[in-house]
Design an enzyme around this catalytic site. Structure first.
Site, short mmCIF file in Angstrom:
data_model
loop_
_atom_site.label_atom_id
_atom_site.label_comp_id
_atom_site.label_asym_id
_atom_site.label_seq_id
_atom_site.Cartn_x
_atom_site.Cartn_y
_atom_site.Cartn_z
N CYS A 226 0.84 -1.20 0.00
CA CYS A 226 0.00 0.00 0.00
C CYS A 226 0.88 1.25 0.00
O CYS A 226 2.09 1.17 0.23
CB CYS A 226 -0.91 -0.02 1.22
SG CYS A 226 -0.04 0.21 2.78
N CYS B 211 3.00 1.62 3.05
CA CYS B 211 4.10 0.66 3.06
C CYS B 211 5.25 1.15 2.18
O CYS B 211 6.42 1.04 2.54
CB CYS B 211 3.63 -0.72 2.61
SG CYS B 211 2.35 -1.43 3.67
#
Length: 76
Positions: A10, A13
């Site tokens: 994501c 991340c």
């Protein structure tokens, strides 16, 4: 030193990975950086919220994007 970024990929991340790389470079550390995206591997760390950062196999930060300052404290 082995630093693992735990997350499925994501945006948070990805931001965590970027911050980790920048801090490692800034501090001149000899560290292996690994992205762990497999959900089963992430769960093996007992992490329920990503992103997370593990240093030498121990989760140090979970559920948020770490600041450069917080990472420097952990790595220095």
């Amino acid at each position: 030193m082995k630093i693992q970024i735990l997350g499925t990929g994501c945006p948070k991340c990805e931001k965590t990975a970027k911050v980790v790389r920048e801090v490692v470079e800034e501090l001149g550390l000899d560290a292996e950086i690994e992205k762990v995206t497999d959900l089963n591997e992430i769960m093996a760390f007992n992490v329920m919220m990503t992103p997370a950062v593990a240093i030498d196999g121990q989760v140090k930060i979970a559920g948020r994007v770490p600041s450069a300052r917080a990472l420097k404290k952990l790595l220095d």
